[in-house]
Design an enzyme around this catalytic site. Sequence first.
Site, short mmCIF file in Angstrom:
data_model
loop_
_atom_site.label_atom_id
_atom_site.label_comp_id
_atom_site.label_asym_id
_atom_site.label_seq_id
_atom_site.Cartn_x
_atom_site.Cartn_y
_atom_site.Cartn_z
N GLY A 100 -8.06 2.22 33.50
CA GLY A 100 -8.10 2.60 32.09
C GLY A 100 -7.29 1.62 31.27
N LEU B 36 -6.53 -1.67 30.53
CA LEU B 36 -7.40 -2.78 30.90
C LEU B 36 -6.64 -3.92 31.58
CD1 LEU B 36 -9.78 -2.83 27.81
CD2 LEU B 36 -10.19 -1.86 30.08
N ASP C 248 -14.86 -7.55 28.85
CA ASP C 248 -14.15 -8.52 28.02
C ASP C 248 -12.69 -8.12 27.81
OD1 ASP C 248 -16.41 -10.21 27.50
OD2 ASP C 248 -17.15 -8.70 26.10
N SER D 2 17.77 -15.36 43.68
CA SER D 2 18.63 -14.50 42.86
C SER D 2 18.49 -13.03 43.24
CB SER D 2 18.29 -14.67 41.38
OG SER D 2 18.52 -15.99 40.95
N GLU E 216 5.55 -10.91 36.48
CA GLU E 216 6.11 -9.59 36.77
C GLU E 216 5.07 -8.47 36.69
OE1 GLU E 216 9.34 -12.26 35.14
OE2 GLU E 216 7.33 -11.67 34.45
N PHE F 140 13.53 -7.75 33.13
CA PHE F 140 12.13 -8.16 33.06
C PHE F 140 11.18 -7.14 33.69
CE2 PHE F 140 14.46 -12.30 32.86
CZ PHE F 140 14.38 -12.38 31.48
#
Length: 663
Positions: free
Chosen positions: A113, A115, A154, A383, A410, A436
């Site tokens: 769902g 996208l 698309d 890291s 990520e 992040f």
Amino acid sequence: MNRKHLANAIRALSMDGVQQANSGHPGAPMGMADIAEVLWRSHLNHNPANPEWADRDRFILSNGHGSMLIYSLLHLSGYELSIDDLKNFRQLHSKTPGHPEYGYAPGVETTTGPLGQGITNAVGMAMAEKALAAQFNKEGHDIVDHFTYTFMGDGCLMEGISHEACSLAGTLGLGKLIAFWDDNGISIDGEVEGWFSDDTPKRFEAYGWHVIPAVDGHDSDAINAAIEAAKADPRPTLICTKTIIGFGSPNKQGTHDCHGAPLGADEIKAAKAQLGWEHGAFEIPQEVYAEWDAKETGAAKEASWNEKFAAYEAAYPELAAEFTRRVNGDLPKEWEEKASAIIADLQANPANIASRKASQNALEAFGAMLPEFMGGSADLAPSNLTMWSGSKSLEANDFSGNYIHYGVREFGMTAIMNGIALHGGFVPYGATFLMFMEYARNAMRMAALMKVQNIQVYTHDSIGLGEDGPTHQPVEQIASLRLTPNMSTWRPCDQVESAVAWKLAIERKDGPSALIFSRQNLAQQERDAKQLANIAKGGYILKDCEGQPELILIATGSEVELAIEAAAQLTAEGKAVRVVSMPSTDAFDKQDEAYREAVLPSAVTKRIAIEAGIADFWYKYVGFGGKIIGMTTFGESAPADELFKMFGFTTENVVNTAKELLA
């Protein structure tokens, strides 16, 4: 029977389902029906009687808004999805929610769902297939040999995550991945040429994909030839299918009017007439069902595979047993005993190390027992410390390893891991800086929604990372993870809590875990056997006083050491102070009322929470009469020691705050 007529069964059910629900997306199912008919009836290896068959092909509808397409396919093929289930499309507690959800309708491989995430899950599944094949297949015994097919529109290609995933898929040579681009030129706002003019075939060629351009998405022979060519190529394949959205609707096809709304009774009547479909709502003739029914062929395909596996089992009994254990998601028999012994040994041998290093040590200790580990990092392995001595990187020409270099991706990493987990056979873990996780948040939310195992290692967990400054210093991230339903979040204070967090994440099969680790060294805390056992409860008494405490200090991670130091000073001044380490608020909240009351007695209202994260979260535990030493702003660029002092994370400030509260 005419193939177009069989595809029209999908179109009819999709029109009827959306009309009955008075909401939904009929355009994509009607446009992709011919492609779906060829794929499902001539190529897809699956068994409706056993949707969990290990070597089935996987099918993912990445453009999940077109959910009536997959529901129609599952129903027609003979899965346990009745015509009444289709009539209940988008209704409360139905097996047919508005977007496909994993765990509802049998045969739905993943929740789609949002996208772009479906194609990314598909990349993960294809990676899992290739890795399992490399680890288990032997000459003459290809027990892992299946394709991953995905439909995407698309919108999926406009989403940035599709770039992350498809770029990596090309680099890793995922030849069993076949994607169909529904090139219909329409999105919600209208014709996409005004906002999506990429040369998509060239884009995928640049990724290293095999691209089959300009396939007529309504020509069954052309579609079939494209699939045959895709299966024969060693690269991942993009089949560019030119389709007409809402195909068959005389007044709405080819326009955005049929994208996300019911066609209306009159238009459905006109569409069925144009398609030559002479049946009422939700009516499918028996001869159409007979042509679609895949139960007999599916059972035969699985039976053939079972014979192959029996031969494999005879030749390689230990490997066969290990394969079965892993695809069933079972842990090794000796797991509990050995893992508990490792944790007890850590408590007996103190070490003041960063919890990210403690995490790596846990991987080293547990990894030897877990060949199902599939690790990785978003270009931060040195890291995050996610590699251990048994780590072996996956490469396009050698997939026998257990470590993925995701690159700076990520979001892609996290959604790929969802695909790996859904495929089965692996326990995936990935890593990045805690800050992040923001790039990956929706994929972690999807893992929580789907209840799949996805272990994220989030290091550099606070202002403690120092000089890199507020762009890299998380503040609100831990709280946001804790607020996500079905997310298990751990912020350990030392190597022992870190190992416990890892053990529980490995054992957790019904949702994702976020393991949050420090950059800086942390002091190991003393514990007796009872305290050691209580770590798993998420919150426990780490240091206590005689009798009823007058003050409770609650802390996590790097701030536990601070709480212990402050408590020692306050105790020396005659105060009755308890320190509660709470590495996992969600685990603590799941404990019974008696345990929670024993740790945080309701009669003790003077409480201070200490955490180098957003302060507001902690009112749940300290009450409005309590105090919170936390962050209320973003951080700064400076050495960590200076930052902790500036933001009040000092023994002196904790002691002074306690005295104010006790006054």
